[in-house]
Design a protein around this motif. Structure first.
Motif: not given
Ligand SMILES: [Mg+2]
Ligand SMILES: Nc1ncnc2c1ncn2[C@@H]1O[C@H](COP(=O)(O)OP(=O)(O)OP(=O)(O)O)[C@@H](O)[C@H]1O
Lengths: 260, 326
Positions: A45, A87, A178
């Motif tokens: 990330s 994410q 993500d």
């Molecule tokens: Mg991550």
């Protein structure tokens, strides 16, 4: 081979001594799906944030179509054709699902504030084109019937689809996802896979961050593996599966690539 | 809510007609006086709504602009010899320029620091009003102001029409902004700034726009208000006004247009109708704010909207939709 679509060179990022990302370099080929995998906390990330301008790199360069992105603000990078999802799923809860999508493409549709305030002819043309694009994408992700519902009423998995559709709205050069299927019901993972496959067939380039290794191995032509902030492997799914360092990294964190 | 949506057009037309005819059906001149407050307070509240409800910036600077507009117009007429309408326009222009400068700096800060800076700004304006006596005449203020009387109606009929001639177009402008893509973008930024940036939106430019428009309209509203009072003094910067605007926005619903219009009108009339003293009003407003924030954090309009969301939830069984929860 022509110039890569995206090129990241020597990206570094530390937090108080922790090397979240250390000397990560890779380049992506247009029209491909590339996966980036790695154990928890391996810097995936953070790499996305460095590439998309959400965090400033300590060192390193990023370019899209040969144009440097380094130092640009996230919104400038988005406008230059590099879209991303997060994410932790993000949508505009109180806006209708269709409005969520329209908002994602408005800054590059060639109309300005005055067009929008006065609803100029140019604005109306851009607006109806955007609505058509939104309808097409909502159809693709199976949310067409919900277009006018506020996004806040959706389930977690549905919100991820809205975020994906939003990222695709402006027909970007590259989309970075993500963890598009993290926390999504396993039976629905296949549907997401089919959606991405169809978009890829239509020429869309992707970089997909995932924990679901099976999902990623099925979809991508190329896999990049991070561990503790470093790139430890980069190759075809078959090459990466056979890679000693990769097996070790996953075994070391008690998560096997086969069923992570 | 669908029925209410369809009724909006006729309701608004009826409301505007009733507002225009008000001096002829109002039970007393006092009622017209209250209506002047309602017209001006509603514009100030809706301006605050643009900044707070839409752009997500709790700005106490609105009170400062209300005061700056009031003083600039008074000085324009009394000291610079301007006619009244150019003086009002000057008030709006000065507020816009000051807002652009303050906003340019303050919008680099996070939302919390912004609140603090907006309070400091208003305190600075208050200090100038009190202590820059050569210009503002300090605590004595600038008396002898007055609105034109083009129709020669029973007071305050003419003042009411001056207020209305400003308020209706101002609310119209705010409605256009709120309903436009710009309004939607402000709401998007308030909800999730990172997501907005990932969509190519530059939050600071949108917020600055909202801040400047709100300052200009609030400044002109403040100017008309003190010309109606006939005097401007440091009391125009009393926190009471800020509290009034804020309660209108919160009860009406942050980010809701009609909710805040209705709350603006009701919250101007109710305290007068109930003949509260100013002290009692301050206490009640404080209590109301606390209750509203606790039980109806998105105001009445937000509560209606939440119910609409419930309807969607019930109408769509999750099993028939792709990608359900894990
Ligand atoms: Mg991550
Ligand atoms: N803001 C931050 N402050 C301090 N440390 C951070 C911060 N963000 C990330 N880290 C650390 O940097 C490392 C990489 O984090 P990152 O989120 O990039 O990993 P990831 O590969 O995306 O992990 P996951 O699979 O869990 O999402 C981790 O050790 C994390 O704890």
């Amino acid at each position: 081979m022509s110039a890569p679509l995206l090129k990241a060179d020597g990206l570094c990022k530390s937090y108080a001594g922790v090397h979240a990302v250390a000397e990560v370099s890779f380049s992506l080929v247009e029209g491909t799906i590339t996966a980036m995998i790695g154990p928890n906390g391996s810097g995936k990330s953070t790499t996305v944030d460095l590439v998309t301008g959400f965090q400033a790199a300590d060192a390193g360069m990023v370019s899209l179509d040969g144009r440097a992105l380094t130092g640009l603000a996230p919104e400038q990078i988005a406008r230059s054709g590099l879209m991303r999802t997060f994410q932790q799923v993000r949508v505009y809860d109180t806006l209708a699902i269709e409005e969520n999508l329209l908002t994602a493409a408005q800054e590059t549709d060639g109309t300005g504030w005055l067009d929008a305030l006065l609803r100029s002819r140019r604005f109306r043309a851009a607006d109806s084109a955007a609505r058509a694009r939104a309808a097409e994408l909502l159809d693709l992700v199976g949310l067409a019937r919900m277009a006018q519902a506020p996004a806040g009423v959706l389930s977690y998995g549905q919100k991820k689809l809205v975020a994906l559709a939003g990222a695709l709205m402006p027909r970007p050069r590259l989309v970075i996802l993500d963890e598009p299927v993290a926390g999504v019901n396993p039976t629905r993972v296949l549907e997401v896979e089919a959606i991405i496959r169809r978009l890829h067939q239509a020429g869309q380039s992707f970089l997909i961050i995932e924990h679901n290794v099976d999902f990623v191995m099925r979809l991508s032509q190329r896999v990049i593996v991070l561990d503790q902030g470093r790139k430890i492997a980069d190759g075809t799914p078959e090459e990466v599966r056979a890679n000693e360092a990769v097996l070790e990294a996953y075994l070391g964190t008690e998560a096997e690539p086969a069923d992570a | 809510m669908g029925a209410l949506d369809r009724l909006t057009g006729p309701l608004v037309a009826a409301g505007i007609a009733a507002a225009i005819a008000l001096p002829f059906w109002a039970p007393s001149p006092y009622a017209v006086y209250v209506a002047i407050n309602a017209a001006l307070f509603t514009v100030a509240a809706m301006s605050l709504n643009l900044v707070y409800g839409f752009a997500g910036l709790l700005s106490f600077a609105q009170l400062g602009f209300w005061g700056i507009g009031a003083y600039v117009a008074a000085i324009g007429v009394k000291d610079l010899g301007l006619p009244i309408i150019p003086a009002f326009l000057l008030a709006g222009a000065v507020c816009a320029v000051v807002a652009a400068g303050v906003g340019h700096a303050a919008l680099r800060l996070n939302r919390h620091s912004f609140v603090v800076v907006s309070i400091a700004f208003t305190l600075l304006v208050l200090t100038l009003a009190r202590d820059w006596t050569e210009v503002t005449r300090g605590a004595l203020g600038i008396p002898g102001l007055g609105l034109p009387r083009p129709f020669g109606l029973t007071p305050p009929g003419d003042s009411y029409y001056v207020a209305l001639a400003f308020s209706l177009p101002a609310l119209g402008l705010l409605l256009v902004i709120a309903r436009s893509r710009v309004g939607r973008t402000l709401l998007a930024i308030r909800q999730d700034e990172s997501l907005a940036r990932s969509h190519g939106i530059a939050p600071r430019a949108y917020r600055l726009f909202a801040f400047v428009v709100a300052a200009a309209l609030t400044g002109i509203a403040g100017a008309i208000f003190v010309f109606h009072l006939t005097i401007v003094d440091p009391l125009i910067l009393d926190i009471y006004y800020m509290q009034t605007f804020l309660i209108m926005v919160i009860l009406g619903g942050m980010g809701s247009f009609w909710g805040v219009v209705v709350a603006g009108i009701l919250m101007s009339i109710l305290p007068e109708a109930l003949r509260f003293s100013n002290d009692l009003r301050m206490i009640l407003y404080g209590l109301l704010l606390i209750l509203a924030v606790t039980f109806m954090p998105y105001g009445f309009a937000g509560w209606l909207k939440a119910r609409r969301g419930e309807v969607w939830r019930r109408a769509t069984p999750a099993t028939r939709l792709p990608a359900g929860d894990a």
